[in-house]
Write a protein that holds these residues in place. Structure first.
Motif, PDB file in Angstrom:
ATOM      1  N   ALA A  83       0.684 -15.537 -21.221  1.00 56.40           N
ATOM      2  CA  ALA A  83       0.176 -14.589 -22.798  1.00 56.40           C
ATOM      3  C   ALA A  83      -0.817 -13.899 -22.626  1.00 56.40           C
ATOM      4  O   ALA A  83      -0.097 -12.714 -23.590  1.00 56.40           O
ATOM      5  CB  ALA A  83      -0.756 -16.534 -23.299  1.00 56.40           C
ATOM      6  N   ARG A  84      -1.671 -13.402 -21.900  1.00 54.98           N
ATOM      7  CA  ARG A  84      -2.856 -12.500 -22.276  1.00 54.98           C
ATOM      8  C   ARG A  84      -2.373 -11.132 -21.784  1.00 54.98           C
ATOM      9  O   ARG A  84      -2.250 -10.396 -22.650  1.00 54.98           O
ATOM     10  CB  ARG A  84      -4.501 -12.748 -21.333  1.00 54.98           C
ATOM     11  CG  ARG A  84      -4.485 -13.639 -22.004  1.00 54.98           C
ATOM     12  CD  ARG A  84      -6.073 -13.959 -21.530  1.00 54.98           C
ATOM     13  NE  ARG A  84      -7.042 -13.037 -21.405  1.00 54.98           N
ATOM     14  CZ  ARG A  84      -8.659 -12.710 -20.738  1.00 54.98           C
ATOM     15  NH1 ARG A  84      -8.926 -13.825 -19.819  1.00 54.98           N
ATOM     16  NH2 ARG A  84      -9.056 -12.111 -20.649  1.00 54.98           N
ATOM     17  N   ALA A  85      -1.470 -11.713 -21.111  1.00 53.55           N
ATOM     18  CA  ALA A  85      -0.634 -10.314 -20.489  1.00 53.55           C
ATOM     19  C   ALA A  85       0.533  -9.764 -20.735  1.00 53.55           C
ATOM     20  O   ALA A  85       0.654  -8.112 -21.340  1.00 53.55           O
ATOM     21  CB  ALA A  85       0.127 -10.145 -18.722  1.00 53.55           C
TER      22      ALA A  85
ATOM     23  N   LEU B 276       4.436  -7.606 -26.392  1.00 52.30           N
ATOM     24  CA  LEU B 276       5.670  -8.174 -26.142  1.00 52.30           C
ATOM     25  C   LEU B 276       5.395  -9.557 -25.948  1.00 52.30           C
ATOM     26  O   LEU B 276       4.389  -9.857 -25.819  1.00 52.30           O
ATOM     27  CB  LEU B 276       5.896  -7.583 -24.214  1.00 52.30           C
ATOM     28  CG  LEU B 276       6.296  -6.409 -23.668  1.00 52.30           C
ATOM     29  CD1 LEU B 276       6.765  -6.613 -22.048  1.00 52.30           C
ATOM     30  CD2 LEU B 276       7.394  -6.365 -24.618  1.00 52.30           C
ATOM     31  N   PRO B 277       6.120 -10.149 -26.533  1.00 54.67           N
ATOM     32  CA  PRO B 277       7.323 -11.621 -26.501  1.00 54.67           C
ATOM     33  C   PRO B 277       6.319 -12.321 -25.203  1.00 54.67           C
ATOM     34  O   PRO B 277       6.961 -11.509 -24.499  1.00 54.67           O
ATOM     35  CB  PRO B 277       7.897 -11.563 -27.147  1.00 54.67           C
ATOM     36  CG  PRO B 277       8.470 -10.208 -27.884  1.00 54.67           C
ATOM     37  CD  PRO B 277       7.635  -9.498 -27.083  1.00 54.67           C
ATOM     38  N   LYS B 278       5.411 -13.179 -25.153  1.00 46.77           N
ATOM     39  CA  LYS B 278       5.625 -13.673 -24.139  1.00 46.77           C
ATOM     40  C   LYS B 278       6.948 -14.622 -23.385  1.00 46.77           C
ATOM     41  O   LYS B 278       7.352 -14.085 -22.319  1.00 46.77           O
ATOM     42  CB  LYS B 278       4.544 -15.456 -24.166  1.00 46.77           C
ATOM     43  CG  LYS B 278       4.532 -16.298 -23.407  1.00 46.77           C
ATOM     44  CD  LYS B 278       3.075 -17.246 -23.343  1.00 46.77           C
ATOM     45  CE  LYS B 278       3.135 -18.271 -22.149  1.00 46.77           C
ATOM     46  NZ  LYS B 278       2.734 -19.386 -22.575  1.00 46.77           N
ATOM     47  N   ALA B 279       8.058 -15.020 -23.867  1.00 44.04           N
ATOM     48  CA  ALA B 279       9.125 -15.820 -23.874  1.00 44.04           C
ATOM     49  C   ALA B 279      10.080 -14.077 -22.756  1.00 44.04           C
ATOM     50  O   ALA B 279      10.198 -14.283 -22.420  1.00 44.04           O
ATOM     51  CB  ALA B 279      10.389 -15.656 -24.611  1.00 44.04           C
ATOM     52  N   THR B 280       9.877 -13.004 -23.462  1.00 45.87           N
ATOM     53  CA  THR B 280       9.949 -11.087 -23.411  1.00 45.87           C
ATOM     54  C   THR B 280       9.386 -11.417 -21.558  1.00 45.87           C
ATOM     55  O   THR B 280      10.294 -10.427 -20.485  1.00 45.87           O
ATOM     56  CB  THR B 280       9.864 -10.326 -24.174  1.00 45.87           C
ATOM     57  OG1 THR B 280      10.517 -10.996 -24.760  1.00 45.87           O
ATOM     58  CG2 THR B 280      10.480  -9.245 -22.945  1.00 45.87           C
TER      59      THR B 280
ATOM     60  N   LEU C 203     -10.202  -6.270 -14.524  1.00 46.55           N
ATOM     61  CA  LEU C 203      -9.091  -6.404 -14.366  1.00 46.55           C
ATOM     62  C   LEU C 203      -8.572  -7.453 -15.466  1.00 46.55           C
ATOM     63  O   LEU C 203      -7.268  -7.381 -16.732  1.00 46.55           O
ATOM     64  CB  LEU C 203      -8.427  -6.181 -13.792  1.00 46.55           C
ATOM     65  CG  LEU C 203      -8.856  -5.222 -12.475  1.00 46.55           C
ATOM     66  CD1 LEU C 203      -8.136  -5.153 -11.711  1.00 46.55           C
ATOM     67  CD2 LEU C 203      -7.485  -3.983 -13.525  1.00 46.55           C
ATOM     68  N   LYS C 204      -8.984  -8.814 -15.641  1.00 45.80           N
ATOM     69  CA  LYS C 204      -9.303  -9.891 -16.565  1.00 45.80           C
ATOM     70  C   LYS C 204      -9.310  -9.351 -18.136  1.00 45.80           C
ATOM     71  O   LYS C 204      -8.317 -10.040 -19.093  1.00 45.80           O
ATOM     72  CB  LYS C 204     -10.094 -10.916 -15.465  1.00 45.80           C
ATOM     73  CG  LYS C 204      -9.253 -12.323 -16.670  1.00 45.80           C
ATOM     74  CD  LYS C 204     -10.179 -13.419 -15.477  1.00 45.80           C
ATOM     75  CE  LYS C 204      -9.783 -14.435 -15.974  1.00 45.80           C
ATOM     76  NZ  LYS C 204     -10.387 -15.864 -15.566  1.00 45.80           N
ATOM     77  N   GLU C 205     -10.635  -8.665 -18.265  1.00 45.32           N
ATOM     78  CA  GLU C 205     -10.892  -9.116 -19.524  1.00 45.32           C
ATOM     79  C   GLU C 205     -10.105  -7.116 -20.366  1.00 45.32           C
ATOM     80  O   GLU C 205     -10.563  -7.152 -21.250  1.00 45.32           O
ATOM     81  CB  GLU C 205     -12.766  -8.745 -19.447  1.00 45.32           C
ATOM     82  CG  GLU C 205     -13.097  -9.305 -19.112  1.00 45.32           C
ATOM     83  CD  GLU C 205     -13.163 -10.884 -19.645  1.00 45.32           C
ATOM     84  OE1 GLU C 205     -12.833 -10.664 -21.415  1.00 45.32           O
ATOM     85  OE2 GLU C 205     -12.970 -11.785 -19.493  1.00 45.32           O
ATOM     86  N   GLY C 206      -9.594  -6.587 -19.331  1.00 36.38           N
ATOM     87  CA  GLY C 206      -8.484  -5.991 -20.421  1.00 36.38           C
ATOM     88  C   GLY C 206      -9.573  -4.458 -20.304  1.00 36.38           C
ATOM     89  O   GLY C 206      -9.644  -3.744 -21.375  1.00 36.38           O
ATOM     90  N   VAL C 207     -10.281  -4.039 -19.800  1.00 35.11           N
ATOM     91  CA  VAL C 207     -11.772  -2.840 -19.772  1.00 35.11           C
ATOM     92  C   VAL C 207     -11.723  -2.314 -18.814  1.00 35.11           C
ATOM     93  O   VAL C 207     -10.960  -2.025 -18.095  1.00 35.11           O
ATOM     94  CB  VAL C 207     -13.114  -3.638 -19.281  1.00 35.11           C
ATOM     95  CG1 VAL C 207     -14.020  -2.323 -19.728  1.00 35.11           C
ATOM     96  CG2 VAL C 207     -13.454  -4.605 -20.593  1.00 35.11           C
ATOM     97  N   ASP C 208     -11.168  -0.495 -19.444  1.00 34.05           N
ATOM     98  CA  ASP C 208     -10.506   0.420 -19.299  1.00 34.05           C
ATOM     99  C   ASP C 208     -11.898   1.089 -17.900  1.00 34.05           C
ATOM    100  O   ASP C 208     -11.860   1.642 -16.724  1.00 34.05           O
ATOM    101  CB  ASP C 208     -10.548   1.431 -19.378  1.00 34.05           C
ATOM    102  CG  ASP C 208      -8.859   1.105 -20.304  1.00 34.05           C
ATOM    103  OD1 ASP C 208      -8.275   1.397 -19.440  1.00 34.05           O
ATOM    104  OD2 ASP C 208      -9.188   1.567 -20.927  1.00 34.05           O
ATOM    105  N   VAL C 209     -13.398   0.786 -18.398  1.00 26.87           N
ATOM    106  CA  VAL C 209     -14.229   1.439 -17.794  1.00 26.87           C
ATOM    107  C   VAL C 209     -15.934   0.791 -18.323  1.00 26.87           C
ATOM    108  O   VAL C 209     -15.814   0.416 -19.388  1.00 26.87           O
ATOM    109  CB  VAL C 209     -14.640   3.306 -18.003  1.00 26.87           C
ATOM    110  CG1 VAL C 209     -14.836   3.296 -19.340  1.00 26.87           C
ATOM    111  CG2 VAL C 209     -16.110   3.318 -17.165  1.00 26.87           C
TER     112      VAL C 209
END
Length: 318
Positions: free
Chosen positions: A20-22, A28-32, A135-141
């Motif tokens: 879901a988070r990815a 993108l839709p989760k199904a996709t 990576l898990k939190e989607g933080v770049d720096v």
């Protein structure tokens, strides 16, 4: 099947540990996204992920494939940048995590300069004093104050936080003013709790070659910088405070520096990013800008700031 899109979907699922988070991060839709992973596994003829209702884990084959995908996607991005001159015009959303103090005192007053130089970048600025999984939190720096400990991160030192010992006139009138470290045994401190260990942090201090470390008794300890400062202002004990935060209160007479001849060690300030990721243009320009910004700041400049990280160099705690 778009192989690169599937690789990107797979690596993002591994990074964030959630379909879901990815899907949300890739818009993108989760199904996709699920279909992309399933098609990739069918194409490769191997299972990449173990899925349960509670967690996702990477198979042995998936872990090996992940490392290859990271390198391939980095090479593709670099090739595209070399053709589109994206290094000169970075775009997209940049997620930066830092502390409230660094954001308010250094970054925010000069952000107009950053946006003038990079108008196609959007900044997501989050405030978090605790270690996080980038990576898990989607933080770049992330920008952090403290000593290097995390070997999974690349750290570039960009400045230093100078500290001193301060107390309110209320506390000093009640308890007296220490003139040497030995006097501190009769005093109380406002102690700071480490966000990494949860324990009270001792005070390193020294004069010339004399070095010592002290942990004073306290009536209160906290892990929040604003609360820490407020406790010192209200007379709850001697506190180890950054000089830039203490300055306006010293000028107004609400704080007095104690033991000025026994300075405490400064703390490094570093920018960190994952070492297994290609350094994107948006991260590179932000880190370079931040390094220059801190180097020019009268209270955070550091002779070592801006140094490039060396292979195998210890990394900074988040």
């Amino acid at each position: 099947m778009d192989r690169l899109v599937s690789m990107q979907a797979f690596t993002r699922v591994v990074d964030v540990g959630s379909f879901a988070r990815a899907a949300e991060s890739l818009d993108l839709p989760k199904a996709t996204l699920t279909r992309l992973i399933q098609n990739l596994e069918t194409h490769l003829g191997v299972k990449l992920l173990h899925r349960t209702t509670r967690r996702i884990s990477v198979t042995t084959d998936g872990a090996a494939y992940y490392e290859r995908c990271v390198r391939i996607l980095a090479d593709v991005e670099e090739a595209e940048q070399s053709l589109t001159q994206q290094n000169n015009t970075p775009r997209g959303t940049l997620c930066v995590d830092t502390t409230a103090g660094l954001a308010q005192l250094v970054l925010i007053p000069r952000l107009h300069e950053f946006f003038a130089a990079y108008p196609e970048l959007k900044l997501e600025l989050t405030i978090n004093g605790k270690p996080i999984d980038l990576l898990k939190e989607g933080v770049d720096v992330v920008l952090r104050v403290g000593d290097p400990v995390d070997e999974t991160m690349v750290a570039r030192r960009i400045g230093q936080l100078r500290l001193g010992f301060y107390a309110s006139p209320l506390y000093l009138n009640r308890s007296g003013t220490p003139t040497q470290p030995g006097d501190l045994a009769q005093h109380k401190a406002v102690n700071y709790l480490s966000n990494r260990t949860g324990r009270e942090m001792p005070w390193p201090m020294g004069q010339g070659e004399q070095r010592t470390e002290m942990l004073l008794p306290s009536a209160i300890s906290t892990n929040d910088a604003d609360v820490y400062l407020a406790c010192a202002l209200e007379g709850h004990g001697i506190a180890r405070i950054s000089r830039v935060m203490a300055l306006p209160y010293v000028e107004s007479g609400r704080l007095i520096e104690v033991l000025p001849d026994w300075p405490t060690d400064s703390l490094p300030i570093s920018a960190m990013y994952p070492q297994n990721r290609h350094l994107s243009a948006k991260v590179r320009v932000f880190v370079n800008w931040a390094a220059d910004l801190f180097a020019r700041h009268p209270h955070f400049g550091d002779g070592q700031a801006g140094q490039r990280p060396q292979p195998g160099q210890p990394k900074l705690a988040a």
